[in-house]
Design a protein around this motif. Structure first.
Motif, PDB file in Angstrom:
ATOM      1  N   ALA A 154      15.190   2.166 -11.672  1.00  0.00           N
ATOM      2  CA  ALA A 154      16.467   1.467 -11.845  1.00  0.00           C
ATOM      3  C   ALA A 154      16.337   0.378 -12.895  1.00  0.00           C
ATOM      4  CB  ALA A 154      16.917   0.874 -10.509  1.00  0.00           C
ATOM      5  N   ASP A 155      15.131  -0.199 -13.015  1.00  0.00           N
ATOM      6  CA  ASP A 155      14.853  -1.240 -14.001  1.00  0.00           C
ATOM      7  C   ASP A 155      13.565  -0.875 -14.723  1.00  0.00           C
ATOM      8  OD1 ASP A 155      14.400  -3.465 -15.511  1.00  0.00           O
ATOM      9  OD2 ASP A 155      14.323  -4.889 -13.840  1.00  0.00           O
ATOM     10  N   SER A 156      13.675  -0.479 -16.002  1.00  0.00           N
ATOM     11  CA  SER A 156      12.509   0.012 -16.750  1.00  0.00           C
ATOM     12  C   SER A 156      11.424  -1.047 -16.925  1.00  0.00           C
ATOM     13  CB  SER A 156      12.949   0.521 -18.124  1.00  0.00           C
ATOM     14  OG  SER A 156      13.543  -0.523 -18.877  1.00  0.00           O
ATOM     15  N   THR A 157      11.777  -2.333 -16.810  1.00  0.00           N
ATOM     16  CA  THR A 157      10.778  -3.397 -16.989  1.00  0.00           C
ATOM     17  C   THR A 157       9.758  -3.422 -15.857  1.00  0.00           C
ATOM     18  OG1 THR A 157      12.199  -5.029 -15.897  1.00  0.00           O
ATOM     19  CG2 THR A 157      12.409  -4.815 -18.290  1.00  0.00           C
ATOM     20  N   LEU A 158      10.044  -2.695 -14.782  1.00  0.00           N
ATOM     21  CA  LEU A 158       9.120  -2.663 -13.638  1.00  0.00           C
ATOM     22  C   LEU A 158       8.090  -1.537 -13.750  1.00  0.00           C
ATOM     23  CD1 LEU A 158      11.709  -3.248 -10.738  1.00  0.00           C
ATOM     24  CD2 LEU A 158      10.229  -4.946 -11.830  1.00  0.00           C
ATOM     25  N   ALA A 159       8.078  -0.822 -14.878  1.00  0.00           N
ATOM     26  CA  ALA A 159       7.207   0.349 -15.015  1.00  0.00           C
ATOM     27  C   ALA A 159       5.735   0.002 -14.815  1.00  0.00           C
ATOM     28  CB  ALA A 159       7.417   0.996 -16.387  1.00  0.00           C
ATOM     29  N   ASP A 160       5.264  -1.081 -15.450  1.00  0.00           N
ATOM     30  CA  ASP A 160       3.845  -1.460 -15.311  1.00  0.00           C
ATOM     31  C   ASP A 160       3.501  -1.788 -13.860  1.00  0.00           C
ATOM     32  OD1 ASP A 160       3.130  -1.149 -18.004  1.00  0.00           O
ATOM     33  OD2 ASP A 160       3.944  -3.117 -18.513  1.00  0.00           O
ATOM     34  N   GLN A 161       4.424  -2.438 -13.184  1.00  0.00           N
ATOM     35  CA  GLN A 161       4.203  -2.803 -11.778  1.00  0.00           C
ATOM     36  C   GLN A 161       4.097  -1.556 -10.907  1.00  0.00           C
ATOM     37  OE1 GLN A 161       7.570  -4.550  -9.582  1.00  0.00           O
ATOM     38  NE2 GLN A 161       6.213  -6.213  -8.988  1.00  0.00           N
ATOM     39  N   ILE A 162       4.987  -0.584 -11.098  1.00  0.00           N
ATOM     40  CA  ILE A 162       4.964   0.657 -10.331  1.00  0.00           C
ATOM     41  C   ILE A 162       3.677   1.430 -10.596  1.00  0.00           C
ATOM     42  CG2 ILE A 162       6.094   2.888 -10.018  1.00  0.00           C
ATOM     43  CD1 ILE A 162       7.695   0.669  -8.814  1.00  0.00           C
ATOM     44  N   VAL A 163       3.278   1.494 -11.872  1.00  0.00           N
ATOM     45  CA  VAL A 163       2.051   2.207 -12.250  1.00  0.00           C
ATOM     46  C   VAL A 163       0.838   1.618 -11.543  1.00  0.00           C
ATOM     47  CG1 VAL A 163       0.428   2.537 -14.175  1.00  0.00           C
ATOM     48  CG2 VAL A 163       2.844   3.102 -14.470  1.00  0.00           C
ATOM     49  N   GLN A 164       0.741   0.301 -11.539  1.00  0.00           N
ATOM     50  CA  GLN A 164      -0.397  -0.364 -10.895  1.00  0.00           C
ATOM     51  C   GLN A 164      -0.434  -0.066  -9.395  1.00  0.00           C
ATOM     52  OE1 GLN A 164      -0.489  -4.587 -11.549  1.00  0.00           O
ATOM     53  NE2 GLN A 164      -2.469  -4.858 -10.567  1.00  0.00           N
ATOM     54  N   GLN A 165       0.726  -0.116  -8.759  1.00  0.00           N
ATOM     55  CA  GLN A 165       0.778   0.137  -7.319  1.00  0.00           C
ATOM     56  C   GLN A 165       0.410   1.579  -6.984  1.00  0.00           C
ATOM     57  OE1 GLN A 165       4.676  -1.083  -6.015  1.00  0.00           O
ATOM     58  NE2 GLN A 165       4.300  -3.256  -6.398  1.00  0.00           N
ATOM     59  N   LEU A 166       0.916   2.529  -7.756  1.00  0.00           N
ATOM     60  CA  LEU A 166       0.598   3.934  -7.501  1.00  0.00           C
ATOM     61  C   LEU A 166      -0.878   4.221  -7.711  1.00  0.00           C
ATOM     62  CD1 LEU A 166       3.672   5.691  -9.173  1.00  0.00           C
ATOM     63  CD2 LEU A 166       3.172   5.576  -6.733  1.00  0.00           C
ATOM     64  N   ASN A 167      -1.457   3.687  -8.792  1.00  0.00           N
ATOM     65  CA  ASN A 167      -2.878   3.924  -9.059  1.00  0.00           C
ATOM     66  C   ASN A 167      -3.764   3.297  -7.993  1.00  0.00           C
ATOM     67  OD1 ASN A 167      -2.699   5.484 -11.392  1.00  0.00           O
ATOM     68  ND2 ASN A 167      -2.499   3.700 -12.718  1.00  0.00           N
ATOM     69  N   THR A 168      -3.349   2.181  -7.431  1.00  0.00           N
ATOM     70  CA  THR A 168      -4.135   1.521  -6.379  1.00  0.00           C
ATOM     71  C   THR A 168      -4.088   2.322  -5.083  1.00  0.00           C
ATOM     72  OG1 THR A 168      -3.695  -0.654  -7.344  1.00  0.00           O
ATOM     73  CG2 THR A 168      -4.410  -0.599  -5.048  1.00  0.00           C
ATOM     74  N   LYS A 169      -2.884   2.779  -4.705  1.00  0.00           N
ATOM     75  CA  LYS A 169      -2.724   3.462  -3.418  1.00  0.00           C
ATOM     76  C   LYS A 169      -3.245   4.892  -3.442  1.00  0.00           C
ATOM     77  CE  LYS A 169       0.474   4.212   0.343  1.00  0.00           C
ATOM     78  NZ  LYS A 169       1.756   3.851   0.950  1.00  0.00           N
ATOM     79  N   TYR A 170      -3.068   5.594  -4.589  1.00  0.00           N
ATOM     80  CA  TYR A 170      -3.451   7.012  -4.657  1.00  0.00           C
ATOM     81  C   TYR A 170      -4.577   7.228  -5.666  1.00  0.00           C
ATOM     82  CZ  TYR A 170       1.065   7.708  -2.321  1.00  0.00           C
ATOM     83  OH  TYR A 170       2.123   7.668  -1.437  1.00  0.00           O
ATOM     84  N   LYS A 171      -5.514   6.314  -5.700  1.00  0.00           N
ATOM     85  CA  LYS A 171      -6.566   6.351  -6.723  1.00  0.00           C
ATOM     86  C   LYS A 171      -7.448   7.595  -6.640  1.00  0.00           C
ATOM     87  CE  LYS A 171      -9.684   3.460  -3.953  1.00  0.00           C
ATOM     88  NZ  LYS A 171     -10.451   2.203  -3.927  1.00  0.00           N
TER      89      LYS A 171
END
Length: 803
Positions: free
Chosen positions: A631-648
C-alpha cells in the motif's frame, strides 16, 4: 604558383582563430566517426575471436524436465558430421548465494559438475587463477560477470544455500563463460569439483539436469540439422534451447548504442564543419571581392584563386585528421575494453582491429572537406573585375543590398520607437542572416545531443519507473523460494495477506514453451526450426503485478496466452489468433490476448496463467517466485528485512530496485563517459564558433559601435545588448533542439532496440532536467558572445569612428 602559395600562407596566418576552429571541427568529426566505426567493428571482432578460440557453442540445450532422454539426445548429435558436441554437463539449480555475509541479488545459479577432461566445446578460459582440468576439492570456478559485478577475487569464499543448510567454497579461478557470463546476466554457472558436487548436492530433491553445447562448422546450416533432429524425435524438441543470437546479443548492445550515437554526432559535427567552411569561404570572397577583382585584372586565373582555398583547407584537414585518428584509437580501445571486460582473459584479449575502417572514415572526411571547398570557392570564378572594383561586390549583390537598405529604411520608424539596446542586439541578427542561421543550427544540434544523452542516462538510472515497458513487473518486493521443503506457501500467504501494509501478491514460475514450425508463415516455416521460449506462469493477476502489454490484454483464463513481440512476429500471430504451444510435453491450443515487449530473452517469451499448466498437471505449484505489492512503497525495505529474518531458511526477499540495479547499473556507468564527452564537445564547439562569429561581426561594425560610444552608451551596455541578441537567437535553437532530442532521435534508436525485443523505447522525460541541460547551449552561446565583445571595452570611441 608563387602567388598562390603566398596568398594561401597569408590566409592561414591572418585568420588564426577561424582556421583553428575549423581544424578543431574537422578533428572532432574524424575522432567521433573513426571511434564509432572502430567500436562497432571491434565489438564483433573481439567477441567472435574469443568465441572461435574457445570453441564456443552456437546453441545450448538445457534438459531439465526429463521430456527427452539426455543420452539419446547426445548420441544423435554425436553422429552428425560438420559439428562438435560437448559432454553432457550435469547440474543442479540453486537460487541463493552470499558473499561477505550479504546476499548476491538477482542471480540464479547453475551448480555444474565439472568434467575431468578437456572440453570440446566452450573450453575454459582463465581470467584469473591457475589453469586445470577441474577445480580442486573445496574450491570453485566462477564466471567473470559474477566476479566483476560483485568484486569477488581469488581466495574469497562464497556461501550457497541448499535449503536446510549452507556450505561455503573458495574461489580458485575466474573463467570467461560466454553463454552465461555476458552483460546483464542473471544466471551464472558455478564449476564445482566432482566430489564436492556429489557431497553437497546429492541430498537435494530431484535428479541431475543436463546441458549440452553444440558448435557447428557452419552455423547457417543449423536449420537443416534441426529439421532432421525433430523428424527423428517425432515431435518438436520440448526442452530449453539457447541460440547463438541470444548468447551474443547482450555483448553487443551497449557498444551498438554508443556507436550509433557517435556516428550521428560525428556526421552532424562534420556537417557543421562543412557549413562553417562554406560560410567562411563565402564571407572571405565577399569581404575581399575588390581584392579578388584586382588580382584577376592582373592576370591571376580563377583556377588559381580556387587553388588558394583548396590548399588552405587541405592543409587544415591533414593536420586535424591525423591527430583525430590517433586519439580515436585510444578512445575506442577504452570503450571496447570497458564494455567487453567480461571477455578479457590475459593473452586471449584481442588488440584493436579493423583500423582500416577508421582510416577510411578519415579519408571520407578529407574528401568531403575538399568537395565543400571546391563548391564554395568556385564562387570566385564569377567575380568580374570591373564590378568588383566599382561596387566591391557583384552588380546583382549590390542591387540586393540597395533593396535591403530600402526595406530597413521603410522600417526605420519601427526601429526608432524601440529601445536602443534592443536595436543594437537585433541589428546584427537581421543584417547577417547566414551568421544567425549558423547560431540557430549550432544551438539546435548541441541541445539535441545534450537532451538525448540526458534522457537515455536518466531512463536507465530510473528504470524502475518504466520497468513494465521493459517486460518486467512493477511489484515492490520479490521473494525467491530456495528451499521448498522448508517452505509453506499457505503460511506465507496467510501472514502477508493479513498484513494491512500489503495490497496483493502473485506467484510465478518459469517453464519452457515450444512453438512448432508448422504454424509459422511461409518464410519462417522454411527454416523448419521450432521456437523455444520462456513461459512466465503466474498464479494471480498479471495486471496486479503491473506487467504491461503493447496491445490487447494479459491472459486471465486457462485458454489464453500473451506473446512476446519476437514470438508474435516469427509466428505471424496477433491478438485474437490461435496458437499451439507445447508445455511440459503437452500440446495446448490457446488464444492470443496480448502482445508485449521484453528485453529479457529478447521477447522470445510468453505469458500464461497457472490454470493452463494445471490442465495436465493438477499438482503444479507456481511457487518459485512471489511478487508483493504494498500500500506504501516506502515500506519495501522494512518488509524485506522482516521476511528475510522470519523465513531465512527458505526464502530470499529483495526490493525491485535492488533487482534492477543489479542488472542495469553497469550499463549506465559505461554510457556516462561517451555521452558526457559528446555533449561537452558540442558545448565547446558552440562556444568557439559563436565567439568567432561575434568577433568578426563586431570588427565589421566597429564604426557603429564607436558612434554609440560617442553618444554616451557604455561598453557594458553594448556588450549586454549584443549578448542578449545572441541568447535570444540561441533560445530558438534550444526549443527546436529539445523537440529533436526528445521525440525525433529516439525514433532512430528504436530501430536499434527492436532486435532486442523493444519496439517502443521506454524513455523517462524529466522536463526539469531536460530544460536544464539544454540551457547549457544558451550559456555557451551567451558566454561566447560576451567574451568576444570585450574588444569594445578596450577600444576608444575615437579610434572606432576613425576605423
Amino acid at each position: 604558383m608563387d602567388a598562390v602559395w603566398s596568398l594561401c600562407y597569408a590566409h592561414l596566418r591572418k585568420k588564426k582563430l577561424q582556421n583553428g576552429i575549423i581544424a578543431l571541427l574537422i578533428l572532432l568529426s574524424t575522432l567521433l566517426l573513426a571511434t564509432s566505426v572502430t567500436v562497432i567493428s571491434n565489438t564483433k571482432n573481439v567477441f567472435m575471436d574469443i568465441h572461435r578460440k574457445t570453441n564456443g557453442s552456437h546453441q545450448i540445450l538445457t534438459l531439465m524436465n526429463q521430456l527427452h532422454d539426455p543420452q539419446m539426445i547426445k548420441s544423435w548429435w554425436d553422429k552428425q558430421d560438420g559439428m562438435k558436441v560437448s559432454e553432457l554437463l550435469p547440474y543442479r539449480n540453486l537460487s541463493g548465494a552470499t558473499f561477505q555475509g550479504k546476499e548476491i541479488a538477482n542471480l540464479y545459479l547453475f551448480m555444474m559438475n565439472t568434467p575431468a577432461a578437456q572440453a570440446k566445446v566452450d573450453r575454459f578460459v582463465f581470467a584469473q587463477g591457475g589453469e586445470a582440468l577441474s577445480p580442486e576439492a573445496g574450491s570453485i570456478w566462477i564466471p567473470t560477470s559474477m566476479a566483476m559485478t560483485n568484486k569477488i577475487a581469488i581466495g574469497d569464499s562464497i556461501g550457497f544455500k541448499t535449503g536446510e543448510r549452507m556450505f561455503e567454497l573458495k574461489v580458485s579461478a575466474v573463467v570467461v563463460d560466454i553463454p552465461y557470463g555476458g552483460p546483464f546476466a542473471t544466471g551464472a554457472r558455478i564449476w564445482m569439483n566432482s566430489t564436492d558436487y556429489h557431497k553437497q548436492l546429492d541430498t537435494l530433491q530431484g535428479e541431475d539436469m543436463y546441458m549440452l553445447g553444440l558448435r557447428y562448422d557452419d552455423y547457417s546450416e543449423s536449420s537443416r540439422y534441426w529439421h532432421s533432429f525433430e523428424e527423428g524425435l517425432g515431435t518438436p524438441y520440448l526442452e530449453s534451447k539457447t541460440d547463438f543470437e541470444a548468447i551474443s546479443s547482450f555483448y553487443f548492445i551497449i557498444n551498438k548504442l554508443i556507436g550509433f550515437v557517435m556516428i550521428f554526432v560525428g556526421v552532424v559535427m562534420m556537417l557543421v564543419a562543412l557549413y562553417t567552411i562554406g560560410f567562411t569561404i563565402s564571407d572571405a570572397i565577399l569581404s575581399n571581392y575588390k581584392t579578388i577583382g584586382v588580382l584577376k585584372s592582373l592576370g591571376l586565373s580563377s583556377n588559381k584563386l580556387i587553388a588558394i582555398y583548396v590548399m588552405q583547407y587541405a592543409f587544415l584537414s591533414v593536420i586535424a585528421i591525423i591527430p583525430g585518428l590517433g586519439i580515436s584509437y585510444f578512445l575506442s580501445k577504452m570503450i571496447v575494453e570497458s564494455s567487453l571486460s567480461y571477455l578479457k582473459a590475459g593473452d586471449l584479449w584481442v588488440a584493436i582491429q579493423g583500423y582500416d575502417m577508421a582510416m577510411l572514415a578519415g579519408v571520407v572526411v578529407f574528401i568531403a572537406v575538399l568537395l565543400c571547398v571546391l563548391v564554395y570557392a568556385s564562387k570566385a570564378r564569377y567575380v568580374q573585375p570591373m564590378q568588383a572594383i566599382r561596387y566591391g561586390m557583384s552588380e546583382m549583390e549590390n542591387n540586393k543590398m540597395i533593396k535591403r537598405l530600402q526595406v530597413i529604411s521603410g522600417a526605420k520608424s519601427i526601429f526608432e520607437r524601440m529601445p536602443l539596446p534592443f536595436v543594437i542586439g537585433l541589428r546584427p541578427i537581421l543584417k547577417n542572416a547566414k551568421d544567425s542561421v549558423l547560431i540557430v543550427v549550432l544551438t539546435t544540434i548541441t541541445s539535441a545531443v545534450l537532451v538525448l544523452g540526458f534522457v537515455l542516462l536518466n531512463s536507465i538510472f530510473a528504470i524502475q519507473q518504466t520497468a513494465p515497458l521493459w517486460g518486467y513487473d512493477s511489484s515492490h518486493v520479490a521473494v525467491t523460494i530456495f528451499n521448498k521443503s522448508a517452505f509453506s506457501r499457505a503460511d506465507l500467504e496467510k501472514e502477508v495477506l493479513a498484513d494491512p501494509r500489503i495490497k496483493n501478491i502473485g506467484w510465478m514460475s518459469s517453464l519452457n514453451g515450444v512453438f512448432a514450425p508448422d504454424q509459422m508463415p511461409g518464410a519462417e516455416r522454411a527454416k523448419r526450426e521450432s521456437i523455444n521460449g520462456n513461459m512466465d506462469v503466474l498464479d494471480g493477476s498479471f495486471d496486479h503485478m503491473g506487467m504491461a502489454v503493447l496491445k490487447g490484454y494479459n491472459p486471465r483464463n486457462s485458454n489464453e496466452i500473451a506473446l512476446g513481440v519476437n514470438v508474435a512476429k516469427s509466428l505471424g500471430k496477433d491478438v485474437g489468433d490461435v496458437v499451439d504451444v507445447y508445455i511440459e510435453g503437452h500440446k495446448h491450443t490457446l488464444t492470443v490476448t496480448g502482445v508485449y515487449q521484453a528485453i529479457a530473452n529478447m521477447s522470445y517469451s510468453a505469458r500464461i496463467t497457472a490454470d493452463v499448466v494445471k490442465k495436465y498437471n493438477q499438482n503444479y505449484n507456481a511457487a518459485e517466485l512471489c511478487f508483493i505489492n504494498l500500500a506504501d512503497s516506502t515500506l519495501a525495505d522494512q518488509i524485506v528485512q522482516q521476511l528475510n529474518t522470519k523465513y531465512k531458511d527458505s526464502i530470499s526477499a529483495v526490493t525491485q530496485q535492488t533487482l534492477l540495479d543489479s542488472v542495469y547499473k553497469d550499463a549506465a556507468t559505461i554510457l556516462i563517459l561517451p555521452m558526457s564527452m559528446m555533449g561537452l564537445l558540442f558545448v565547446g564547439v558552440t562556444f568557439m564558433i559563436i565567439y568567432s562569429i561575434c568577433r568578426m561581426s563586431i570588427r565589421k561594425e566597429s564604426k557603429s559601435y564607436g558612434i554609440y560610444k560617442s553618444i554616451g552608451m557604455t561598453s557594458n551596455q553594448m556588450r549586454r545588448a549584443i549578448s542578449a541578441g545572441i541568447v535570444a537567437l540561441s533560445a530558438i535553437g534550444v526549443v527546436i533542439g529539445i523537440v529533436v532530442g526528445v521525440y525525433v532521435l529516439p525514433i532512430l534508436l528504436s530501430d536499434l532496440f527492436s532486435g532486442y525485443g523493444i519496439v517502443q523505447l521506454p524513455l523517462i522525460r524529466e522536463w526539469g532536467g531536460i530544460i536544464a541541460v539544454a540551457l547549457l547551449s544558451v550559456i555557451a552561446a551567451g558566454f561566447g558572445s560576451w567574451l568576444s565583445s570585450k574588444v569594445i571595452q578596450k577600444t576608444s570611441p575615437r579610434i572606432l569612428v576613425v576605423e
